[in-house]
Write a protein that holds these residues in place. Structure first.
Motif, PDB file in Angstrom:
ATOM      1  N   ARG A 186      10.037  -4.617   0.632  1.00 23.40           N
ATOM      2  CA  ARG A 186       9.771  -4.688  -0.805  1.00 23.40           C
ATOM      3  C   ARG A 186       8.291  -4.507  -1.024  1.00 23.40           C
ATOM      4  N   CYS A 187       7.938  -3.857  -2.102  1.00 20.62           N
ATOM      5  CA  CYS A 187       6.512  -3.761  -2.422  1.00 20.62           C
ATOM      6  C   CYS A 187       6.421  -3.659  -3.935  1.00 20.62           C
ATOM      7  N   ALA A 189       3.323  -3.901  -5.552  1.00 18.34           N
ATOM      8  CA  ALA A 189       1.922  -3.680  -5.921  1.00 18.34           C
ATOM      9  C   ALA A 189       1.779  -2.434  -6.779  1.00 18.34           C
ATOM     10  N   ASP A 190       0.610  -2.357  -7.482  1.00 20.76           N
ATOM     11  CA  ASP A 190       0.342  -1.197  -8.326  1.00 20.76           C
ATOM     12  C   ASP A 190      -0.500  -0.160  -7.600  1.00 20.76           C
ATOM     13  N   PHE A 191      -1.316  -0.636  -6.709  1.00 23.25           N
ATOM     14  CA  PHE A 191      -2.126   0.335  -5.944  1.00 23.25           C
ATOM     15  C   PHE A 191      -2.525  -0.277  -4.611  1.00 23.25           C
ATOM     16  N   LEU A 192      -3.171   0.555  -3.771  1.00 23.81           N
ATOM     17  CA  LEU A 192      -3.577   0.095  -2.450  1.00 23.81           C
ATOM     18  C   LEU A 192      -5.076   0.327  -2.310  1.00 23.81           C
ATOM     19  N   LEU A 193      -5.781  -0.689  -1.855  1.00 26.23           N
ATOM     20  CA  LEU A 193      -7.222  -0.542  -1.661  1.00 26.23           C
ATOM     21  C   LEU A 193      -7.509  -0.643  -0.164  1.00 26.23           C
ATOM     22  N   LEU A 194      -8.045   0.463   0.382  1.00 29.36           N
ATOM     23  CA  LEU A 194      -8.371   0.492   1.814  1.00 29.36           C
ATOM     24  C   LEU A 194      -9.873   0.248   1.956  1.00 29.36           C
ATOM     25  N   VAL A 195     -10.232  -0.857   2.580  1.00 33.19           N
ATOM     26  CA  VAL A 195     -11.632  -1.261   2.680  1.00 33.19           C
ATOM     27  C   VAL A 195     -12.123  -0.968   4.096  1.00 33.19           C
ATOM     28  N   LEU A 231       0.401   3.276   7.935  1.00 34.98           N
ATOM     29  CA  LEU A 231       0.994   2.306   7.013  1.00 34.98           C
ATOM     30  C   LEU A 231       0.591   2.630   5.574  1.00 34.98           C
ATOM     31  N   ALA A 232      -0.680   2.992   5.388  1.00 37.19           N
ATOM     32  CA  ALA A 232      -1.152   3.361   4.054  1.00 37.19           C
ATOM     33  C   ALA A 232      -0.342   4.557   3.562  1.00 37.19           C
ATOM     34  N   ARG A 233      -0.127   5.517   4.477  1.00 31.02           N
ATOM     35  CA  ARG A 233       0.614   6.706   4.092  1.00 31.02           C
ATOM     36  C   ARG A 233       2.054   6.354   3.685  1.00 31.02           C
ATOM     37  N   ARG A 234       2.651   5.413   4.458  1.00 25.50           N
ATOM     38  CA  ARG A 234       4.038   5.068   4.128  1.00 25.50           C
ATOM     39  C   ARG A 234       4.138   4.365   2.781  1.00 25.50           C
ATOM     40  N   LEU A 235       3.192   3.456   2.512  1.00 21.97           N
ATOM     41  CA  LEU A 235       3.214   2.757   1.228  1.00 21.97           C
ATOM     42  C   LEU A 235       2.980   3.746   0.098  1.00 21.97           C
ATOM     43  N   HIS A 236       2.093   4.716   0.365  1.00 20.83           N
ATOM     44  CA  HIS A 236       1.774   5.730  -0.632  1.00 20.83           C
ATOM     45  C   HIS A 236       2.995   6.608  -0.894  1.00 20.83           C
ATOM     46  N   GLU A 237       3.684   6.954   0.209  1.00 23.92           N
ATOM     47  CA  GLU A 237       4.790   7.886   0.096  1.00 23.92           C
ATOM     48  C   GLU A 237       6.054   7.203  -0.430  1.00 23.92           C
ATOM     49  N   GLU A 238       6.355   6.024   0.184  1.00 22.70           N
ATOM     50  CA  GLU A 238       7.634   5.401  -0.105  1.00 22.70           C
ATOM     51  C   GLU A 238       7.608   4.568  -1.381  1.00 22.70           C
ATOM     52  N   TYR A 239       6.416   4.004  -1.728  1.00 23.41           N
ATOM     53  CA  TYR A 239       6.348   3.161  -2.924  1.00 23.41           C
ATOM     54  C   TYR A 239       5.406   3.722  -3.964  1.00 23.41           C
ATOM     55  N   LYS A 240       4.988   4.960  -3.747  1.00 22.92           N
ATOM     56  CA  LYS A 240       4.152   5.695  -4.715  1.00 22.92           C
ATOM     57  C   LYS A 240       2.882   4.929  -5.094  1.00 22.92           C
ATOM     58  N   LEU A 241       2.319   4.225  -4.172  1.00 26.30           N
ATOM     59  CA  LEU A 241       1.082   3.499  -4.493  1.00 26.30           C
ATOM     60  C   LEU A 241      -0.102   4.452  -4.452  1.00 26.30           C
ATOM     61  N   ILE A 276      -3.450  11.328   3.460  1.00 28.42           N
ATOM     62  CA  ILE A 276      -3.046  10.984   2.093  1.00 28.42           C
ATOM     63  C   ILE A 276      -3.895  11.846   1.169  1.00 28.42           C
ATOM     64  N   PRO A 277      -3.454  13.068   0.903  1.00 30.99           N
ATOM     65  CA  PRO A 277      -4.319  14.006   0.155  1.00 30.99           C
ATOM     66  C   PRO A 277      -4.698  13.493  -1.234  1.00 30.99           C
ATOM     67  N   LYS A 278      -3.909  12.539  -1.737  1.00 35.16           N
ATOM     68  CA  LYS A 278      -4.237  12.074  -3.101  1.00 35.16           C
ATOM     69  C   LYS A 278      -5.144  10.847  -3.099  1.00 35.16           C
ATOM     70  N   ALA A 279      -5.616  10.437  -1.942  1.00 32.60           N
ATOM     71  CA  ALA A 279      -6.484   9.260  -1.892  1.00 32.60           C
ATOM     72  C   ALA A 279      -7.774   9.514  -2.676  1.00 32.60           C
ATOM     73  N   LYS A 280      -8.273   8.430  -3.266  1.00 33.47           N
ATOM     74  CA  LYS A 280      -9.490   8.564  -4.081  1.00 33.47           C
ATOM     75  C   LYS A 280     -10.634   7.760  -3.460  1.00 33.47           C
ATOM     76  N   PHE A 281     -11.824   8.262  -3.702  1.00 29.30           N
ATOM     77  CA  PHE A 281     -13.022   7.603  -3.177  1.00 29.30           C
ATOM     78  C   PHE A 281     -13.566   6.685  -4.261  1.00 29.30           C
ATOM     79  N   MET A 282     -13.414   5.382  -4.017  1.00 29.67           N
ATOM     80  CA  MET A 282     -13.815   4.410  -5.034  1.00 29.67           C
ATOM     81  C   MET A 282     -15.316   4.133  -4.950  1.00 29.67           C
ATOM     82  N   GLY A 283     -15.824   4.017  -3.784  1.00 29.68           N
ATOM     83  CA  GLY A 283     -17.258   3.717  -3.630  1.00 29.68           C
ATOM     84  C   GLY A 283     -17.534   3.399  -2.186  1.00 29.68           C
TER      85      GLY A 283
END
Lengths: 367, 685
Positions: A186-187, A189-195, A231-241, A276-283
């Motif tokens: 289950r997930c 969340a609205d988004f994923l933050l990779l630090v 794991l980030a890719r799976r959450l992104h792909e499977e739960y659209k985060l 994850i081609p759609k990943a964004k650079f936050m800072g």
């Protein structure tokens, strides 16, 4: 490239195929030769449509009866043998254990099959690439070196792991996170933050940032290992985060972001499964010090290596977007780099309470 | 004339001229008023100091500082004298050195703990006439060598009497001498001591005795010392002496009761060096004044022409004219300003370089045989430079080099086959090269870093020749570098004769000689490396086939016909290396000492090069060393597996009679050249 438990036999077949190459060549009085895809910048291309780094078709021949390659060839066969042993016994192991397993002194000589692990690691990567098998499929795992916390529930060896109930330490990401090993139950969340840094991840976890903004916090302690990326890719792909990346403002931070987004040069063959081609650079962006009024004295002067690396990045195809060229140029012009930790100069909780909320509100990120 | 001021002044090695303290009074003016000493009182205390007294107090100047070094100096002085005398008399020297521990309080301590030794040196030289014996052994600065310009080991006549004096000082025992000038003459036994006040000998005992030797001299000294092996020991000194003097047969009885034999490998006396007159460029002004006083000539022009070399009567007249000095002036009347003008004029006149036939080099062949005899190696080479001149003194530089380990030694450390752990490597050769230095055939063991030869070794870029070298350090590897300077006057940095002074001309010659040695070594190393890599190539496959076959077998679940796969792979390996074999043979045709003049190569199969020559008695009138090309046997076998190796060394050399005969032919370049050309063309065809 689907990964199913049943495939292990296929991997074993591939490994035995190496022995067949030797036997067939010997039968025909030919020099036994493996062809191994080249893992270097010269053999990768950036697929703009998919937003991925892809490996090219260039291959190198590794022949037995060639003085320069004979030892490498012998080592390749030895590692293949060790890997097939793992398959038969259905065990997983580490790179270091493979090194020890295959190390011995050659009969009637003083020569060791391997002298250091530096010799066996690339051979394993060679096999991954040439057999088109993933490291997990070869039953080789890396160290656990990532943490996750947030509203996500895993099933790991039949245990239910609720990452929202693991305090501030979170769940330690295993190195193999394929569905047959790790199930995402289950997930919400609205988004994923990779630090990038563990210290900043701790700050956010302690401040329960994930609860207020309903997100998953993930860190790889530096360059994220395969398990974390996968794991980030799976959450992104499977739960659209949506995935956001938070790194230091230096060339190495930029590169970490690019590895998460497009894949790495060395492991280009895994991009399809990790990137994850759609990943964004936050800072931290080179524009942030001005925008967030960070004093100049918390910056660090770029050294020669930094400058050289930054210029190298500017030449990569995947950094050609004008925004990125401007970003890197701005850093070079200022001559300074900033660590995430520098935000503490304003307030210990500045990252949690000011910086990230404002970034999210202003949608201030780079693509 | 220099004033005799205090005993601390370093003495010039000149006979002391007794001086009365006539100049004492004016010096007194500087005395401090606090001390109420009058000039007269001081004058009363001022008196002559004899050389012997001076050296009693300053014995370190002559090499008698530590007990260990003193023991070595005693041996060195006695052996030097023996060799100089024998060579001058045209006798191939046969020298025996015996070190014995002298019992203290009735017990004989072990050699390493003993403090008293008896040094006995016996030679087969010409002997010494009875009347001279006391003065030679018990009077400082008495001898034949100081007053002439001739290349010899000793130069001043201090050495042996100083050793005697040292013995007298430390043990109180006299020097014992036996000498016999021929089979018909009687042998004389002497016990002498030195009267240090007068620098005169005191004869304690003098009698005729029976002696089992037909001719020669024996010196026995009892001295305080310390015997310790290793660097700068008596053993090392004798070994090095034997390297540079392969014409000497040396027997050494160690204090531990062991007898070491250094056989004669070169059966030819070095050509006797000729005596020359000083060259005007090499004379300092003070010396020039002294020569003006001492000359037998009546005219200045005659003095110039007869007392110096390379000054003809015409040139002498010309010099006088330029210096505005009358050629007919009495030399003794030439003083002050005029003398200085004349001296300056001489220095500014172009005068031919001094004759160089006064130097006797060791010779490339002799160096080779000396190195080969004493040092175990794989490659030897030697270079004699043509004579050159520094400050008017002719000199000559010779260099040699021995490299590597003998094949039989290489095998040894490989015996314990221990699996290596991570981080462990094949023991690398961190060993640095050793430099052995000689001046007029005498080994120099001390003050290496102050020596011009050592600096030249450091300044040579050995990396160009395939040898590792860290910045400002000696080259690495199992290597011995031999440097010899022969000169009528070797410029030592100090009286104890330990290091050669750093003149540009000397440095340049040494560097040139070293470079030539290096070039040959580089050639050898490249050839060897090529041969080794061929060998390795084949070996690698043999090693790995087993591994690959085993791994394949396991991969196939143990169902593989292993023997078949192995045989198949081995067949491929041999067919692949078949081509390499021919390569190897090709490399081998150029692999001998061809193009490596004056070199010896020792391989597992035997010895190539000039060693056979050294083992024969030969009278070869070719001291300058016309490059000789020893011929190679065309049917030399390529490298065999080490198990098949034959014993290398002299035996192997003897086993190659055919080769030595060829080498001998090659020594006569005039006759052998056409024959050789034929051979090469045939081989090419």
């Amino acid at each position: 490239m689907a990964t199913k438990l049943k495939k292990t036999t296929a991997v074993e077949k591939k490994l035995i195929g190496l022995a067949d190459i030797v036997i067939t060549a010997a039968d025909r009085s030919k020099d036994p030769t493996f062809s191994i895809p080249i893992r270097a910048l010269s053999n990768v291309s950036f697929n703009e449509r998919k937003g991925l780094i892809e490996m090219g078709n260039k291959k190198q021949a590794r022949s037995f009866f060639n003085v320069g390659m004979a030892k490498k060839f012998m080592q390749t066969v030895l590692v293949a043998d060790a890997l097939s042993e793992l398959q038969r016994a259905d065990l997983t192991t580490s790179l270091r254990e493979i090194y020890y397993r295959t190390k011995h002194t050659i009969k009637d000589s003083h020569e060791n099959t391997f002298d250091t692990q530096d010799e066996s690691d690339p051979v394993i990567e060679d096999l991954e690439v040439s057999l088109a098998a993933l490291r997990e499929e070869l039953h080789v795992r890396a160290e656990n070196s990532g943490s996750i916390v947030g509203p996500v529930i895993f099933g790991d060896d039949g245990d239910r792991v609720d990452c929202a109930r693991l305090g501030k330490g979170g769940y330690s990401v295993p190195s193999i996170v394929e569905p047959e090993y790790l199930e995402i139950r289950r997930c919400t969340a609205d988004f994923l933050l990779l630090v990038e840094k563990g210290t900043q991840w701790n700050r956010l976890s302690e401040d329960k940032f994930w609860r207020r903004y309903n997100c998953v916090l993930l860190t790889g302690n530096g360059q994220p290992p395969r398990g974390v990326r996968r794991l980030a890719r799976r959450l992104h792909e499977e739960y659209k985060l949506p995935v956001y990346v938070l790194v230091d403002n230096d060339p190495w931070g930029y590169y970490i972001y690019s590895v998460v987004k497009q894949g790495s040069i060395n492991l280009a063959f895994e991009s399809q499964r990790m990137a994850i081609p759609k990943a964004k650079f936050m800072g931290l962006s080179s524009a942030d010090p001005e925008r967030y009024e960070l004093p100049r004295n918390v910056g660090i002067k770029l050294n020669e290596k930094d400058i050289a690396r930054a210029k190298e990045l500017m030449n990569y195809q995947w950094f050609q977007k004008p925004a990125w060229q401007a970003e890197i140029k701005r850093m070079l012009t200022s001559g300074l780099k900033y660590e995430l930790d520098a935000l503490a100069n304003k307030d210990f909780q500045y990252l949690t309470k000011k910086y990230l909320p404002r970034k999210l509100k202003e949608k201030d990120w780079l693509d | 004339m220099p004033k005799k001021t205090s005993s601390a002044a370093v003495p010039k090695p000149a006979p002391p001229v007794p001086r009365t303290p006539e100049e004492a009074a004016p010096k007194k003016a500087a005395a401090k008023p606090a001390q109420q000493v009058t000039a007269v009182e001081m004058g009363a205390r001022q008196r002559e100091i004899s050389v012997s007294e001076f050296f009693t107090k300053n014995r370190h100047l002559l090499g008698f500082d530590s007990p260990r070094k003193s023991l070595l100096t005693c041996v060195k002085e006695a052996v030097d004298n023996a060799l100089d005398a024998s060579e001058e008399a045209g006798i191939l020297p046969d020298v025996a050195v015996r070190l014995e521990v002298v019992p203290t309080n009735g017990t004989v301590p072990p050699a390493s703990q003993a403090t008293r030794f008896r040094v006995t040196v016996t030679d087969n030289g010409p002997g010494i006439v009875r009347q001279q014996i006391p003065r030679i052994f018990a009077k400082l600065l008495y001898g034949s060598k100081f007053h002439r310009m001739r290349m010899s080991r000793g130069q001043q006549g201090i050495g042996i009497s100083a050793a005697g004096m040292y013995g007298q000082l430390t043990t109180g025992k006299p020097v014992k001498i036996i000498s016999r000038t021929g089979p018909r003459a009687a042998a004389h036994f002497f016990e002498v001591q030195i009267d240090t006040k007068k620098n005169e000998p005191l004869v304690h005992e003098n009698k005729q005795i029976e002696w089992d030797r037909p001719q020669g001299t024996q010196v026995a000294l009892e001295v305080e010392g310390k015997y310790q092996k290793g660097r700068a020991s008596v053993d090392e000194w004798l070994e090095q002496t034997s390297i540079a003097n392969p014409h000497v047969k040396l027997t050494y009885h160690t204090p531990e009761g062991e007898a070491k034999e250094y056989p004669r490998t070169y059966h030819e006396l070095p050509p006797s060096p000729r005596e020359i007159k000083p060259h005007p460029y090499g004379i300092e002004f003070g010396m020039f004044l002294k020569m003006l006083q001492d000359t037998k000539s009546h005219w200045v022009s005659g003095f110039l022409a007869s007392d110096f070399c390379r000054v003809s009567p015409q040139l002498a007249d010309e010099i006088c004219k330029t210096a505005k000095v009358s050629p007919h002036l009495k030399p003794r009347d030439l003083k002050g300003h005029a003398a200085e003008t004349l001296y300056q004029t001489i220095q500014n006149t172009k005068i031919m370089a001094p004759p160089t036939n006064c130097i006797s080099p060791i010779g490339e062949k002799a160096i080779l045989s000396g190195l080969y005899k004493q040092i175990k190696g794989e490659f030897y080479t030697a270079v004699s430079r043509p004579p050159a001149v520094y400050r008017g003194n002719p000199f000559l530089i010779e260099a040699g080099l021995a490299y590597g380990n003998r094949p039989e030694d290489q095998q040894k450390p490989q015996q314990p086959a221990m699996p290596k752990a991570e981080g462990e490597h094949e023991e690398e050769d961190s060993e640095l090269a050793r430099v052995i230095r000689y001046a007029n055939r005498v080994p120099l063991l001390f003050q290496q870093s102050a020596c011009s030869t050592f600096k030249a070794v450091l300044n040579t870029t050995w990396r160009n020749y395939g040898v590792s070298q860290s910045r400002g350090a000696l080259p690495g590897g199992p290597m011995v570098i031999f440097v010899h300077m022969a000169s009528v006057w070797v410029p030592f940095t100090s009286e104890s004769k330990e290091a050669i002074a750093d003149y540009d001309e000397i440095q340049k010659e040494i560097t040139l000689a070293l470079r030539e040695c290096g070039r040959r070594l580089g050639l050898f190393l490249r050839r060897r490396e090529r041969a080794a890599s061929e060998f390795r190539r084949r070996n690698i496959f043999e090693l790995y086939i087993e591994e690959v076959v085993d791994a394949c077998d396991r991969l196939k679940g143990g169902k593989l016909p292993k023997a078949k796969l192995k045989a198949q792979l081995q067949k491929i390996a041999t067919s692949r290396t078949g081509g390499l074999k021919t390569d190897e043979a090709l490399g081998k045709t150029g692999g001998g000492p061809e193009g490596l003049p004056h070199s010896i190569i020792v391989t597992a199969e035997g010895v190539e090069g000039e060693i056979a020559l050294a083992d024969q008695v030969e009278r070869d009138a070719d001291p300058a060393g016309v490059p000789v090309e020893p011929d190679l046997l065309g049917d030399e076998q390529p490298i065999e597996t080490p198990s098949k190796k034959r014993a290398a060394g002299p035996q192997a050399a003897k086993g190659r009679i055919a080769k030595s005969a060829k080498g001998k032919a090659a020594q006569m370049p005039l006759f052998s050249k056409p024959a050789k050309r034929e051979k090469t063309t045939r081989r090419r065809a």
